[in-house]
Design an enzyme around this catalytic site. Sequence first.
Site, PDB file in Angstrom:
ATOM      1  N   HIS A   8      10.754  -2.980   0.067  1.00  0.00           N
ATOM      2  CA  HIS A   8      11.919  -2.610  -0.722  1.00  0.00           C
ATOM      3  C   HIS A   8      12.378  -1.219  -0.315  1.00  0.00           C
ATOM      4  CE1 HIS A   8       8.619  -0.575  -2.760  1.00  0.00           C
ATOM      5  NE2 HIS A   8       9.507   0.219  -3.332  1.00  0.00           N
ATOM      6  N   ASP A  65      13.972   2.365  -2.313  1.00  0.00           N
ATOM      7  CA  ASP A  65      14.159   2.970  -3.631  1.00  0.00           C
ATOM      8  C   ASP A  65      15.658   3.129  -3.891  1.00  0.00           C
ATOM      9  OD1 ASP A  65      11.384   3.206  -3.971  1.00  0.00           O
ATOM     10  OD2 ASP A  65      11.362   5.137  -2.932  1.00  0.00           O
ATOM     11  N   HIS A 125       9.967   0.230   2.674  1.00  0.00           N
ATOM     12  CA  HIS A 125       8.532   0.491   2.650  1.00  0.00           C
ATOM     13  C   HIS A 125       7.828  -0.537   1.777  1.00  0.00           C
ATOM     14  CE1 HIS A 125      10.420   2.750  -0.624  1.00  0.00           C
ATOM     15  NE2 HIS A 125       9.275   2.694  -1.289  1.00  0.00           N
ATOM     16  N   ARG A 146      -6.362   2.054  -4.654  1.00  0.00           N
ATOM     17  CA  ARG A 146      -5.340   3.030  -4.284  1.00  0.00           C
ATOM     18  C   ARG A 146      -4.514   3.367  -5.519  1.00  0.00           C
ATOM     19  NH1 ARG A 146       0.110   2.941  -2.137  1.00  0.00           N
ATOM     20  NH2 ARG A 146       0.497   4.909  -1.067  1.00  0.00           N
TER      21      ARG A 146
END
Length: 359
Positions: A220, A222, A282, A292
Amino acid sequence: MSSPASVDLKIHHPQNFRFNSIPDSHDWSDLYDHPSAEPIGLDSVPVIDLNDPNLIYKIGKACEESGVFLIRNHGIEPELLNRFGSQIHRLFALPVEVKLKVAKTKGTDAGYGGAPISHLFPKFMWYEGFAIQTGSLFDQAQILWPDDYSSFCAVIEEYKKAIKPLGYRLMHLMLLSLGLTEEEIDNTLIGDSSKIKNAMHLNSYPACPYPDQVVGLAPHTDTGFVAVLYHNGVSGLQVLRCKDDIGPARWVTVPVVPNTLVVNIGDLMHVLSNGTFHNVVHRSTVSKTNQRLSAAYFLGPQLDVKVGPLSELMGPEQGPPLYRPVTWPELQKLKSTLHDKALQSMKIDGKIEELRKGA
């Protein structure tokens, strides 16, 4: 009463699985579209020192060429980052049943839940998140830790207080790199802090014994101007490099560099720069052994402010505006139906109806 989204998350949460194989609901094996590559040579991700005398040039070059870079000497103390990371871990270590007590409800973006982009994809992501809004943080923390909520709120607010001016500074540097003067920047919406809105998402990507079969966060871009990302040192963020002389399209892993933060360029900064800056596609992968954790701090316009190409970047030499003005909610609505074709639909000569038919 639980919302449908919270019920889905409870059923499909990674912690609920006993691993012999990945369930079909989370198996992305057939959906991986590009190979992964290590960040070497021209695929390397820039690391920019904010004390560099050539800072403005380097910021502009990174925004134009890759849309993602790391910053060091950013002014946020490692001790604060460590405490911030500890509170993120504390949040996601809570039992799922407790976290679901503050699940997002319809009409609000605050609270615990799945990925905000999950409705765009056919599979569940190996992900859980917590969206922070100042007005609701205190109340939600009290529900999560009835007897010890103050430390969580205090550290979150301390981090937000530190990162907010950093975000403004980065956007200011970006406009300087485009050739705007200080006076011209003051006359833009970025020069008026009352027209800027911020938001923060805390993210958890649990360890997975079959990491190549799942996706932490699907590909996607941002929607806002800029995202500044903290992470706990576990690798997983990847950016898409298009097909070029080096090779075919590929996912490049953003390196983990101590005491740095990651900066991503968003859709509205791409629009504001009239296409000069690169909004980066990303995704997040997951680790086989380590959880993570990350925190994305987003800067964008207030919800009623329209964003279009800056007039200072247009003229006989630079060319005409490429995009029509749009508010942040309007862009989010476009992306909810057109996904990666949303910006194309905003082009001055774009044909939205044709795009919708092909979406």
